[in-house]
Design a protein around this motif. Structure first.
Motif, short mmCIF file in Angstrom:
data_model
loop_
_atom_site.label_atom_id
_atom_site.label_comp_id
_atom_site.label_asym_id
_atom_site.label_seq_id
_atom_site.Cartn_x
_atom_site.Cartn_y
_atom_site.Cartn_z
N PRO A 209 7.63 51.94 36.41
CA PRO A 209 6.17 51.81 36.35
C PRO A 209 5.42 53.04 36.83
N ARG A 210 6.12 54.16 37.04
CA ARG A 210 5.50 55.37 37.58
C ARG A 210 5.69 56.53 36.60
N PRO A 211 4.90 56.60 35.53
CA PRO A 211 5.06 57.68 34.55
C PRO A 211 4.82 59.04 35.18
N GLY A 212 5.55 60.02 34.67
CA GLY A 212 5.43 61.38 35.20
C GLY A 212 6.28 61.65 36.42
N SER A 213 7.11 60.67 36.81
CA SER A 213 7.94 60.83 38.00
C SER A 213 9.16 61.70 37.75
N TRP A 214 9.70 62.20 38.85
CA TRP A 214 10.92 62.99 38.83
C TRP A 214 12.01 62.26 39.63
N CYS A 215 13.26 62.43 39.19
CA CYS A 215 14.40 61.98 39.98
C CYS A 215 15.48 63.03 39.88
N VAL A 216 15.83 63.61 41.01
CA VAL A 216 16.81 64.70 41.06
C VAL A 216 18.03 64.24 41.85
N PHE A 217 19.19 64.38 41.24
CA PHE A 217 20.45 64.06 41.91
C PHE A 217 20.99 65.32 42.57
N ASP A 218 21.13 65.24 43.88
CA ASP A 218 21.61 66.36 44.68
C ASP A 218 23.02 66.10 45.22
N ASN A 219 23.67 65.06 44.71
CA ASN A 219 25.05 64.75 45.13
C ASN A 219 26.03 65.54 44.27
N THR A 220 25.90 66.85 44.38
CA THR A 220 26.60 67.77 43.47
C THR A 220 27.97 68.22 43.96
#
Length: 248
Positions: A209-220
């Motif tokens: 429900p939050r358009p324009g959001s970012w999700c970054v995975f840092d478990n690299t």
């Protein structure tokens, strides 16, 4: 505001086990950007990059692709946000070479750095003026999670980062903007742990429900970021990603 959800990883390394999900030809970045819509540049935290490097990265990605660039540690950790005008100008001249591919500047602060309202306001105003993009702040001292700090971030037009595992706060997370910036570092083993299908479903429910959001995975560190990002992309209805095996 963009209606796109930007899912990606810290960096664009592609583990061998996930290679089948990406084109076989091109640079790592070109192959990565054929599937994901975003990447977080963390190397800028440790060392400067020349404008021509940012230009090359921008040219290697499709029009919809966006980068988040981490503010240098010389500003956040060494100078502790004090007297950083020249450093900010240098960073803006470098990262600004991304032009419209620059989506976010990520400000990650050290856990011991308490809130100095004046320094914070000056920093955020300068970043908006110099780069004109979204500013996301991953603060890690309890001072940054008070009602007064929440209002400061809202007034400054800054997105409070929702991080896992959380540092500096307990209890309900209070956002400061409509769109979210989520950083998933891996839990319980930071940088290594792979998120389970149920955890990813929880992330999907938060982002949907939050358009324009970012999700970054840092478990690299153990190669979990790319598989998790593929799974979340599929959950949100993006490019198809076949089910991936659970972490052993």
């Amino acid at each position: 505001m963009s209606t796109h959800t930007y899912i990606g990883c810290a960096g664009w390394s592609l583990p061998r086990d996930s290679a089948a999900h990406f084109p076989g030809e091109g640079s790592h970045l070109e192959r990565y950007a054929a599937v994901f819509a975003a990447a977080e540049i963390n190397s800028s935290f440790h060392k400067p990059h020349q404008p021509k490097t940012y230009e090359r990265w921008a040219a290697a990605t499709p029009p919809h692709f966006r980068f988040a660039v981490k503010l240098p540690r010389t500003i956040t950790h060494d100078a502790k946000l004090q007297g950083v005008e020249e450093l900010l100008a240098r960073f803006a001249a470098e990262a600004g070479a991304l032009q419209d591919k620059l989506g976010v500047v990520l400000v990650q602060l050290p856990p011991k750095l308490a809130l100095d309202p004046h320094a914070a306001q000056v920093l955020f105003a300068a970043l908006h003026r110099l780069l004109g993009c979204t500013i996301a702040c991953e603060a890690r001292h309890p001072d940054w999670f008070t009602p007064a700090a929440t209002q400061l971030l809202r007034d400054a037009g800054v997105t409070r980062v929702l991080a896992d595992p959380p540092v500096g706060y307990a209890g309900p997370f209070v956002p400061t903007s409509e769109a979210a910036y989520v950083r998933l570092h891996g839990s319980p083993r930071i940088y290594y742990s792979r998120y389970t299908p149920q955890q990813l479903e929880d992330v999907r429910a938060y982002l949907a429900p939050r358009p324009g959001s970012w999700c970054v995975f840092d478990n690299t560190a153990g190669g979990a970021a790319v598989p998790n990002a593929l799974e979340l992309t599929a959950l949100l209805g993006g490019q198809a990603a076949s089910p991936l095996p659970s972490e052993r």
